[in-house]
Design a protein around this motif. Sequence first.
Motif, PDB file in Angstrom:
ATOM      1  N   GLY A 174     -37.640  -4.899  35.711  1.00 53.11           N
ATOM      2  CA  GLY A 174     -37.790  -3.811  36.674  1.00 53.11           C
ATOM      3  C   GLY A 174     -36.768  -2.710  36.533  1.00 53.11           C
ATOM      4  O   GLY A 174     -36.435  -2.039  37.507  1.00 53.11           O
ATOM      5  N   ASN A 225     -38.547  -8.984  38.273  1.00 54.67           N
ATOM      6  CA  ASN A 225     -37.841 -10.235  38.534  1.00 54.67           C
ATOM      7  C   ASN A 225     -36.528  -9.863  39.208  1.00 54.67           C
ATOM      8  O   ASN A 225     -35.597  -9.392  38.565  1.00 54.67           O
ATOM      9  CB  ASN A 225     -37.591 -10.993  37.223  1.00 54.67           C
ATOM     10  N   LYS A 226     -36.472 -10.055  40.513  1.00 52.50           N
ATOM     11  CA  LYS A 226     -35.315  -9.604  41.301  1.00 52.50           C
ATOM     12  C   LYS A 226     -34.016 -10.320  40.911  1.00 52.50           C
ATOM     13  O   LYS A 226     -32.937  -9.743  41.004  1.00 52.50           O
ATOM     14  CB  LYS A 226     -35.597  -9.813  42.799  1.00 52.50           C
ATOM     15  N   LYS A 227     -34.130 -11.566  40.476  1.00 47.21           N
ATOM     16  CA  LYS A 227     -32.930 -12.317  40.090  1.00 47.21           C
ATOM     17  C   LYS A 227     -32.248 -11.659  38.893  1.00 47.21           C
ATOM     18  O   LYS A 227     -31.038 -11.454  38.875  1.00 47.21           O
ATOM     19  CB  LYS A 227     -33.293 -13.763  39.754  1.00 47.21           C
ATOM     20  N   LYS A 249     -32.741  -8.586  37.831  1.00 49.13           N
ATOM     21  CA  LYS A 249     -32.343  -7.220  38.174  1.00 49.13           C
ATOM     22  C   LYS A 249     -30.987  -7.222  38.884  1.00 49.13           C
ATOM     23  O   LYS A 249     -30.141  -6.356  38.620  1.00 49.13           O
ATOM     24  CB  LYS A 249     -33.405  -6.577  39.064  1.00 49.13           C
ATOM     25  N   THR A 250     -30.776  -8.178  39.778  1.00 53.38           N
ATOM     26  CA  THR A 250     -29.494  -8.280  40.486  1.00 53.38           C
ATOM     27  C   THR A 250     -28.368  -8.601  39.514  1.00 53.38           C
ATOM     28  O   THR A 250     -27.282  -8.006  39.578  1.00 53.38           O
ATOM     29  CB  THR A 250     -29.571  -9.374  41.569  1.00 53.38           C
ATOM     30  N   PRO A 273     -41.630  -1.537  41.212  1.00 51.50           N
ATOM     31  CA  PRO A 273     -41.181  -2.505  42.225  1.00 51.50           C
ATOM     32  C   PRO A 273     -41.547  -3.940  41.830  1.00 51.50           C
ATOM     33  O   PRO A 273     -41.035  -4.897  42.405  1.00 51.50           O
ATOM     34  CB  PRO A 273     -41.948  -2.069  43.483  1.00 51.50           C
TER      35      PRO A 273
END
Length: 220
Positions: free
Chosen positions: A129, A152-154, A156-157, A149
């Motif tokens: 992302g 994979n938020k993990k 990206k963080t 949007p």
Amino acid sequence: MSHIHELKLSELPQDDFIELRLLLAEREKVVKAINLFAATAENKNYLPAQVLKTTLHHNKIIMAALSKQLKQIEKSVDTLIKRNDVFNHQDELLQSIPGVGRQTSIMFIAYTQAFTLFKTYHQFACFAGVAPFEYSSGSSVRGKTKVSPLANKKIKTALNMAALTAKKYDPQLKLYYDKKVAAGKNKMLVLNAIRCKLISRAFAVINRNTPFVNTLKAVA
């Protein structure tokens, strides 16, 4: 159905990949739990100390147990990385990149399946992302580039933390960041560009099978 001949069957990842992802998921749960219990202490300036005393005492015991469990999980991750020659070698290569620490390195290995799931760094940037996409409608309506949007938020963080570290300690990326911001570029967009650069570097060191070399230092 007319395109069924183009369908490619997926393969289940090896046990080591499944175990690594599971350990990462468990680690994330424990870290979140520790942060939740730690948040109770934020009320100390708003509630009487006697009211919070018992709760904070229990929280302290629980957080100590969770911290101990966190160390055990991280020890299991270390054992897994070291016993798998591919994981261990790639971990060493990835951590040669300024800003990429152990957690980010492990994320790369786990979610690329040791760099076998994605052919190019841009594909992984889309998955994470952070790849910018230009909005356009026809030939006249164009908007600002945005990231998807769907990400994979993990990862990206983890990339965000890595980019902040790289911006601070890598002379090349620090120079890039300062130059772009001075030219009027949005800080978050520049930071996102650094995320993409880190992904590009990760794929480069793995494909070359050599540690990262800072060309700015080499020139200096």
